[in-house]
Design an enzyme around this catalytic site. Structure first.
Site, short mmCIF file in Angstrom:
data_model
loop_
_atom_site.label_atom_id
_atom_site.label_comp_id
_atom_site.label_asym_id
_atom_site.label_seq_id
_atom_site.Cartn_x
_atom_site.Cartn_y
_atom_site.Cartn_z
N ASN A 1 0.74 -1.13 -0.10
CA ASN A 1 0.09 0.00 0.03
C ASN A 1 0.87 1.21 0.06
O ASN A 1 2.07 1.24 0.00
CB ASN A 1 -1.11 0.05 1.31
CG ASN A 1 -0.11 -0.14 2.55
OD1 ASN A 1 0.66 0.66 2.71
ND2 ASN A 1 -0.18 -1.32 3.25
N ASP B 1 -4.26 -10.13 13.27
CA ASP B 1 -4.50 -8.59 13.57
C ASP B 1 -3.62 -8.29 14.69
O ASP B 1 -3.69 -8.59 16.06
CB ASP B 1 -5.81 -8.24 13.85
CG ASP B 1 -6.26 -6.82 14.16
OD1 ASP B 1 -5.48 -5.99 14.58
OD2 ASP B 1 -7.17 -6.25 13.46
N ILE B 2 -2.41 -7.53 14.38
CA ILE B 2 -1.72 -7.20 15.36
C ILE B 2 -1.81 -6.65 16.52
O ILE B 2 -1.49 -6.93 17.83
CB ILE B 2 -0.18 -6.49 14.55
CG1 ILE B 2 0.27 -7.31 13.26
CG2 ILE B 2 0.98 -6.24 15.81
CD1 ILE B 2 1.31 -6.40 12.38
N VAL B 3 -2.20 -5.36 16.25
CA VAL B 3 -2.77 -4.32 17.57
C VAL B 3 -3.94 -5.13 18.31
O VAL B 3 -3.49 -4.91 19.58
CB VAL B 3 -3.05 -3.10 16.99
CG1 VAL B 3 -4.51 -2.85 16.58
CG2 VAL B 3 -2.98 -2.04 18.22
N PHE C 1 -4.42 3.13 15.05
CA PHE C 1 -4.83 4.18 13.91
C PHE C 1 -5.89 3.56 13.13
O PHE C 1 -6.05 2.55 13.34
CB PHE C 1 -3.58 4.55 13.03
CG PHE C 1 -2.73 5.45 13.47
CD1 PHE C 1 -1.85 5.46 14.43
CD2 PHE C 1 -2.61 6.92 12.81
CE1 PHE C 1 -0.84 6.52 14.83
CE2 PHE C 1 -1.92 7.84 13.15
CZ PHE C 1 -1.08 7.61 14.40
N LYS D 1 8.91 -17.19 -10.49
CA LYS D 1 7.93 -16.09 -11.06
C LYS D 1 6.91 -16.64 -11.75
O LYS D 1 7.11 -17.76 -12.61
CB LYS D 1 8.99 -15.30 -12.03
CG LYS D 1 8.33 -14.10 -12.48
CD LYS D 1 9.14 -13.22 -13.35
CE LYS D 1 8.43 -12.30 -14.07
NZ LYS D 1 8.91 -11.78 -15.24
#
Ligand code: PMT
Length: 402
Positions: free
Chosen positions: A210, A308-310, A325, A289
């Site tokens: 991203n 989900d880390i947080v 965030f 590839k």
């Protein structure tokens, strides 16, 4: 009270094209309450006029080692004792080399040896000169001596090259100068901060990612360091230099970030999840590839959810004060508050990433901050200013949690 109120700053200007920005820098430092005196090297005079600098600073510009006007004719000693901070901007490769080798052959180099005030330099030079091994070794020497290196920034240069070597913007320099005077309210605290994007490999040459630049997370790391915290910065791939003093842990994928975060969060006082983590990764990364086939216009990737880390940090038995965030393009406040509850966070900072002048890959941001029972607004400003305000809010909330 303004954070630079009554602080005595010697702004030393060396001979680079960015010197033309220094009258504005003096003006902005004074606006923040600082008392500014200017030192000009011989080559800087080719780029900016003494008269302009005298007019904006309110002091005669110092440019000579043996100054008959100065008390005891030793201007360098007077200035060295007067200064609370010496800021060299722009700092050429030449002054960097002189400082690294302890030369004292003009006012500025002598002043730097004679002072006990902190010294900060804002390098500005051609990108090739910045990357030259000699410059990099000199910079490493200065870092070892606790001289703060502010920048340089990247971009198009006066000579037409593109790369690292631009003096940081005036705004950024003013904001970074405040770090020397920030109250050390976080000493003894360990803050862990994630920043930047993650990369989820598809095959050996492709990945999903991203637009996160890491600027917000790195600014938070700098702000926490300024306030005296020990900082671990877990960073996805970005083109930024880690703030001096931060413990940098480079990761690539969400799984790597997850592993490092959980390991460090157990010992942390505060955990801030500023990284833009990919929610999904490719189920099976191709070993070779992936080839394009002429007879097939479509291709499907099978994705699986990343941890989900947080949320996992917030579920730890020894949970640090946990900050998330929320990057939202609509219903910003509502979605952020839902995430605060769903992920069991102590605080969430929401940014409206639909606005082109803030959020992802911008130098600015604006945040709506929510705890379970309070709400704060941080208006649009540079990410370093926003970070300083957010760190103050987090520190206060963490103190009050009882
Ligand atoms: O890096 P910059 O260019 O400076 O841009 C800054 C930013 C916009 C990336 C930053 O301010 C920001 O908003 N970061 C969070 C982006 C995000 O992933 O938001 P989210 O709403 O998808 O995720 C919510 C929270 O969960 C975030 O704290 C995120 O780090 C965390 N998360 C998400 C997914 C996951 N698998 N693990 C997580 O920990």
């Amino acid at each position: 009270m303004k954070i630079l109120q009554d602080k005595k700053i010697v702004l030393a200007i060396t001979g680079g094209i960015a010197a033309y920005k220094t009258p504005e820098l003096v003006r902005r430092l004074k606006e923040q309450g600082a008392d500014v005196r200017v030192v000009l090297t011989a080559s800087a005079k080719a780029f900016v006029s003494s008269l302009s600098l005298q007019a904006v600073s309110g002091y005669a510009v110092a440019d000579s080692l043996l100054d008959p006007q100065a008390e005891l004719a030793m201007g360098h000693i007077e200035l060295a004792k007067w200064a609370d901070l010496i800021l060299i901007a722009p700092a050429t490769a030449n002054i960097i080399a002189k400082l690294a080798h302890g030369l004292a052959d003009d006012l500025l180099s002598t002043l730097c040896l004679a002072t006990s005030a902190p010294i900060a330099i804002a390098p500005a030079m051609n990108q090739q000169m910045w990357h030259a091994p000699a410059t990099q070794e000199n910079i490493a020497t200065l870092i070892n001596r606790q001289i703060a290196i502010l920048g340089p920034g990247a971009g198009e240069q006066a000579c037409g090259d593109v790369g690292l070597g631009r003096m940081l913007d005036v705004d950024e320099l003013v904001s970074l100068s405040t770090q020397f005077f920030t109250p050390k309210i976080l000493t003894e605290q360990h803050w862990v901060i994630t920043a930047g994007p993650t990369r989820e490999a598809i095959d050996p040459v492709r990945y999903i990612s991203n637009h996160s630049s890491g600027k917000m997370g790195y600014a938070l790391a700098q702000a926490a360091l300024n306030a005296g915290a020990k900082v671990s910065l877990i960073s996805g791939p970005v083109a930024l230099t880690a703030p001096q003093g931060a413990h940098l842990i480079n990761v690539s994928s969400a799984l790597e970030m997850h592993q490092q975060s959980l390991m460090l969060a157990e010992q942390a006082d505060v955990f801030i999840a500023c990284a833009a983590v990919a929610d999904y990764r490719v189920a099976e990364v191709a070993k070779q590839k992936i080839k394009k086939h002429d007879d097939n216009d479509n291709m499907q990737l099978n994705l699986v959810k990343n941890p989900d880390i947080v949320a996992d940090v917030a579920a730890l038995t020894a949970k640090p004060f946990t900050v998330g965030f929320a990057a939202e393009t609509q219903k910003v406040a509502q979605y952020a508050q839902e995430k605060l509850i769903r992920k069991n966070l102590d605080l969430i900072a929401a940014n409206d990433v639909a606005q082109s002048n803030q959020g992802f890959n911008s130098d600015n941001n604006a945040l709506q901050v929510f705890t379970r029972d309070q709400q704060f607004e941080i208006p649009l400003a540079s990410k370093s200013k926003v970070a300083a305000q957010l760190v103050t809010i987090i520190a206060a909330q963490n103190n009050n949690k009882g």
